[in-house]
Design a protein around this motif. Structure first.
Motif, short mmCIF file in Angstrom:
data_model
loop_
_atom_site.label_atom_id
_atom_site.label_comp_id
_atom_site.label_asym_id
_atom_site.label_seq_id
_atom_site.Cartn_x
_atom_site.Cartn_y
_atom_site.Cartn_z
N MET A 158 0.85 -1.17 0.00
CA MET A 158 0.00 0.00 0.00
C MET A 158 0.90 1.24 0.00
N THR A 159 0.51 2.21 -0.75
CA THR A 159 1.29 3.44 -0.79
C THR A 159 0.95 4.33 0.40
N VAL A 160 1.86 5.25 0.70
CA VAL A 160 1.61 6.19 1.78
C VAL A 160 0.38 7.04 1.44
N GLU A 161 0.19 7.35 0.17
CA GLU A 161 -0.99 8.14 -0.23
C GLU A 161 -2.28 7.39 0.08
N GLN A 162 -2.30 6.10 -0.15
CA GLN A 162 -3.48 5.30 0.18
C GLN A 162 -3.66 5.19 1.70
N ALA A 163 -2.55 5.10 2.41
CA ALA A 163 -2.61 4.95 3.88
C ALA A 163 -3.16 6.19 4.56
N VAL A 164 -2.86 7.39 4.03
CA VAL A 164 -3.32 8.63 4.69
C VAL A 164 -4.61 9.17 4.08
N TRP A 165 -5.09 8.56 3.03
CA TRP A 165 -6.26 9.06 2.30
C TRP A 165 -7.52 9.05 3.17
N LYS A 166 -8.30 10.12 3.01
CA LYS A 166 -9.64 10.22 3.61
C LYS A 166 -10.55 10.83 2.55
N PRO A 167 -11.80 10.38 2.48
CA PRO A 167 -12.71 11.01 1.54
C PRO A 167 -12.98 12.47 1.94
N GLN A 168 -13.16 13.32 0.96
CA GLN A 168 -13.43 14.72 1.24
C GLN A 168 -14.70 14.85 2.07
N SER A 169 -14.67 15.77 2.99
CA SER A 169 -15.79 16.12 3.87
C SER A 169 -16.32 14.95 4.70
#
Length: 132
Positions: free
Chosen positions: A1-12
């Motif tokens: 898993m990439t760091v971008e996927q690990a820290v991702w949250k859906p907007q709002s």
């Protein structure tokens, strides 16, 4: 898993990222490991604090995943050594087996959250191909 996927949250959306959930899971697994080793396990006074993490790079994320794997392995090894009598020992007002069971249920709950995050990212199949 990439760091971008690990820290991702859906907007709002006010949901935890996979990294936050993983840090939270590791926090409780480390305390279970202490109990399994016969040591005192101190807990944070604020559960929300257990979702915090340090770092922001792929190396930091990979290190957290390695730590989770290491703690899981150590828990497995400790549990293999336990007898029925050990499982019944009272640790903080409940037997050790209840602490183990609680972490298992806790992991299952948060694993579901991780899967939802992955599906929202488009990184998890939304359905299974029945022809496979």
């Amino acid at each position: 898993m990439t760091v971008e996927q690990a820290v991702w949250k859906p907007q709002s959306k006010t949901i935890n990222s996979i990294w936050e959930i993983t840090a939270h899971l590791l926090y409780y697994k480390e305390r279970l490991l202490l109990r399994l080793q016969g040591k005192n396990a101190e807990y944070a006074s604020n559960n929300q604090d257990t979702f915090t993490f340090e770092g922001n790079s792929q190396e930091d994320w990979d290190a957290l995943v390695r730590m989770m794997n290491q703690v899981n392995q150590e828990i497995y090894e400790q549990i293999q050594k336990l007898s029925i009598t050990d499982l019944e020992k009272d640790t903080s007002k409940q037997p050790l087996w209840k602490h183990i069971n609680g972490v298992i249920r806790h992991d299952a709950h948060h694993a579901g959250q991780i899967i939802v995050n992955r599906k929202l990212q488009g990184a998890w199949p939304a359905y299974e191909d029945k022809d496979l």
